[in-house]
Design an enzyme around this catalytic site. Structure first.
Site, mmCIF file in Angstrom:
data_model
loop_
_atom_site.group_PDB
_atom_site.id
_atom_site.type_symbol
_atom_site.label_atom_id
_atom_site.label_comp_id
_atom_site.label_asym_id
_atom_site.label_seq_id
_atom_site.Cartn_x
_atom_site.Cartn_y
_atom_site.Cartn_z
ATOM 1 N N ASN A 47 0.876 -1.173 0.000
ATOM 2 C CA ASN A 47 0.000 0.000 0.000
ATOM 3 C C ASN A 47 0.909 1.217 0.000
ATOM 4 O O ASN A 47 1.437 1.604 1.039
ATOM 5 C CB ASN A 47 -0.898 -0.024 1.253
ATOM 6 N N TRP A 48 1.098 1.778 -1.197
ATOM 7 C CA TRP A 48 2.051 2.887 -1.317
ATOM 8 C C TRP A 48 1.531 4.167 -0.663
ATOM 9 O O TRP A 48 2.272 5.107 -0.467
ATOM 10 C CB TRP A 48 2.355 3.162 -2.789
ATOM 11 N N LYS A 49 0.246 4.219 -0.362
ATOM 12 C CA LYS A 49 -0.373 5.453 0.160
ATOM 13 C C LYS A 49 -0.047 6.616 -0.786
ATOM 14 O O LYS A 49 0.109 6.386 -1.984
ATOM 15 C CB LYS A 49 0.059 5.698 1.608
ATOM 16 N N HIS A 76 -9.771 1.597 4.369
ATOM 17 C CA HIS A 76 -8.529 1.787 5.134
ATOM 18 C C HIS A 76 -8.803 2.763 6.284
ATOM 19 O O HIS A 76 -9.560 3.713 6.140
ATOM 20 C CB HIS A 76 -7.422 2.321 4.221
ATOM 21 N N GLU A 78 -7.178 5.106 7.443
ATOM 22 C CA GLU A 78 -6.902 6.519 7.161
ATOM 23 C C GLU A 78 -8.087 7.166 6.457
ATOM 24 O O GLU A 78 -8.386 8.342 6.665
ATOM 25 C CB GLU A 78 -5.601 6.642 6.341
ATOM 26 N N GLU A 91 -6.073 -4.481 10.364
ATOM 27 C CA GLU A 91 -5.037 -3.472 10.587
ATOM 28 C C GLU A 91 -5.358 -2.686 11.846
ATOM 29 O O GLU A 91 -6.115 -1.695 11.796
ATOM 30 C CB GLU A 91 -4.970 -2.503 9.398
ATOM 31 N N GLY A 117 1.978 2.513 10.779
ATOM 32 C CA GLY A 117 2.972 3.568 10.635
ATOM 33 C C GLY A 117 3.615 3.983 11.943
ATOM 34 O O GLY A 117 4.305 4.997 12.011
ATOM 35 N N SER A 149 2.798 -1.903 10.477
ATOM 36 C CA SER A 149 4.231 -1.995 10.772
ATOM 37 C C SER A 149 4.820 -3.378 10.510
ATOM 38 O O SER A 149 5.684 -3.838 11.251
ATOM 39 C CB SER A 149 4.514 -1.533 12.208
ATOM 40 N N GLY A 197 2.540 -1.048 4.325
ATOM 41 C CA GLY A 197 2.627 0.375 4.000
ATOM 42 C C GLY A 197 4.068 0.797 3.792
ATOM 43 O O GLY A 197 4.660 0.550 2.740
ATOM 44 N N GLY A 198 4.657 1.424 4.808
ATOM 45 C CA GLY A 198 5.997 2.004 4.694
ATOM 46 C C GLY A 198 7.029 1.081 4.069
ATOM 47 O O GLY A 198 7.800 1.494 3.187
HETATM 48 P P1 PGA Z 1 2.393 0.445 7.694
HETATM 49 O O1 PGA Z 1 0.971 0.683 6.992
HETATM 50 O O2 PGA Z 1 2.932 -0.857 7.167
HETATM 51 O O3 PGA Z 1 3.237 1.624 7.260
HETATM 52 O O4 PGA Z 1 2.158 0.403 9.158
HETATM 53 C C1 PGA Z 1 0.095 -0.377 6.757
HETATM 54 C C2 PGA Z 1 -1.181 0.142 6.134
HETATM 55 O O5 PGA Z 1 -1.651 1.216 6.539
HETATM 56 O O6 PGA Z 1 -1.762 -0.495 5.236
#
Ligand code: PGA
Length: 252
Positions: A15-17, A99, A101, A170, A176, A214, A235-236
């Site tokens: 998930n590149w966001k 998600h 966010e 999640e 994050g 994470s 994500g990251g």
């Molecule tokens: P993260 O994000 O791996 O940076 O914690 C995961 C996500 O939000 O899908």
């Protein structure tokens, strides 16, 4: 009743966001394509403006691609929205819906998330339905209530079509933050979600439930070894080729 051992192919989704650039994406994808990623299914969910480039880059690879959101509507006066049909036209296999966010910063509620999942399925996409509790909810022992409400709303709308989704657990407090749920904390919620799917009539042994929050190269193996964790939503660490490659391999 004795049920057959489930055979769920592991799935690792980046998930590149809201990250990337034309040049950075090309470099990242070239590195992924050159690597041997192992036996898991691998996908990258990228910002919509990059989808055509990503589709071209990955066309002859084993890596799938997708988007991070879609509209619940088919078409019309919805400025800024992207429809599931548009994503399908660009060859997307997956689309993330719900998600945390988007739930927290864009006011998306359970019913809207369910409608987005329905729009995705209607256009041949696999929705990756995200659920997860905040830290306050976990501390109030409300984790199961929260994820049951979130996933239950999707089951209500999809009914038998629920079998075609991927679920992603999640925990919001792990996204994050560098704080990861321990494999046993995550496994407990995954098992709860699988049981809920089963109670609601889904083919729960076949539905993949990803963990996200994470996930890193050094904790992926342990997480993916848990019996109800079928891969990860990353994500990251999906923005760094070496890290993402290591995570994909950990999902063998
Ligand atoms: P993260 O994000 O791996 O940076 O914690 C995961 C996500 O939000 O899908």
């Amino acid at each position: 009743m004795v049920t057959a051992a489930p055979s769920r192919r592991k799935l690792v989704v980046g998930n590149w966001k809201m990250n990337g650039s034309v040049a950075a994406n090309a470099a990242l994808l070239d590195a992924l394509k050159a690597a041997s990623l192992g036996s898991a299914e691998v996908s990258v969910c990228v910002p919509a403006p990059y989808l055509r480039d990503v589709a071209t880059s990955l066309a002859n690879s084993a890596i799938a691609w997708g988007a991070q959101d879609c509209s619940a509507h088919a078409s019309g006066a919805y400025t800024g929205e992207v429809s599931a049909a548009m994503l399908a036209e660009l060859g997307c296999r997956h689309v993330i819906v719900g998600h945390s966010e988007r739930r927290a910063m864009h006011g998306e509620g359970d019913r809207l998330v369910a409608d987005k999942a329905a729009a995705a399925l209607a256009n041949g996409l696999v929705p990756i339905v995200c659920v997860g509790e905040t830290l306050a909810e976990r501390e109030a022992n409300a984790t199961e209530n929260v994820v049951a409400r979130q996933l239950g709303a999707v089951i209500d709308v999809l009914a038998a079509r629920i079998d075609a989704v991927v679920v992603a657990y999640e925990p919001v407090w792990a996204i994050g933050t560098g704080k990861t749920a321990t494999p046993s904390e995550a496994q407990a919620v995954h098992a709860f979600l699988r049981a809920l799917l089963g109670k609601r009539g889904a083919a729960s042994a076949a539905i993949r439930i990803l963990y996200g929050g994470s996930v890193k190269a050094d904790n992926a193996t342990e997480l993916f070894a848990a019996p109800d964790i079928d891969g990860g939503l990353i994500g990251g660490a999906s923005l760094k080729a070496a890290d993402f490659i290591a995570i994909c391999r950990a999902a063998n």
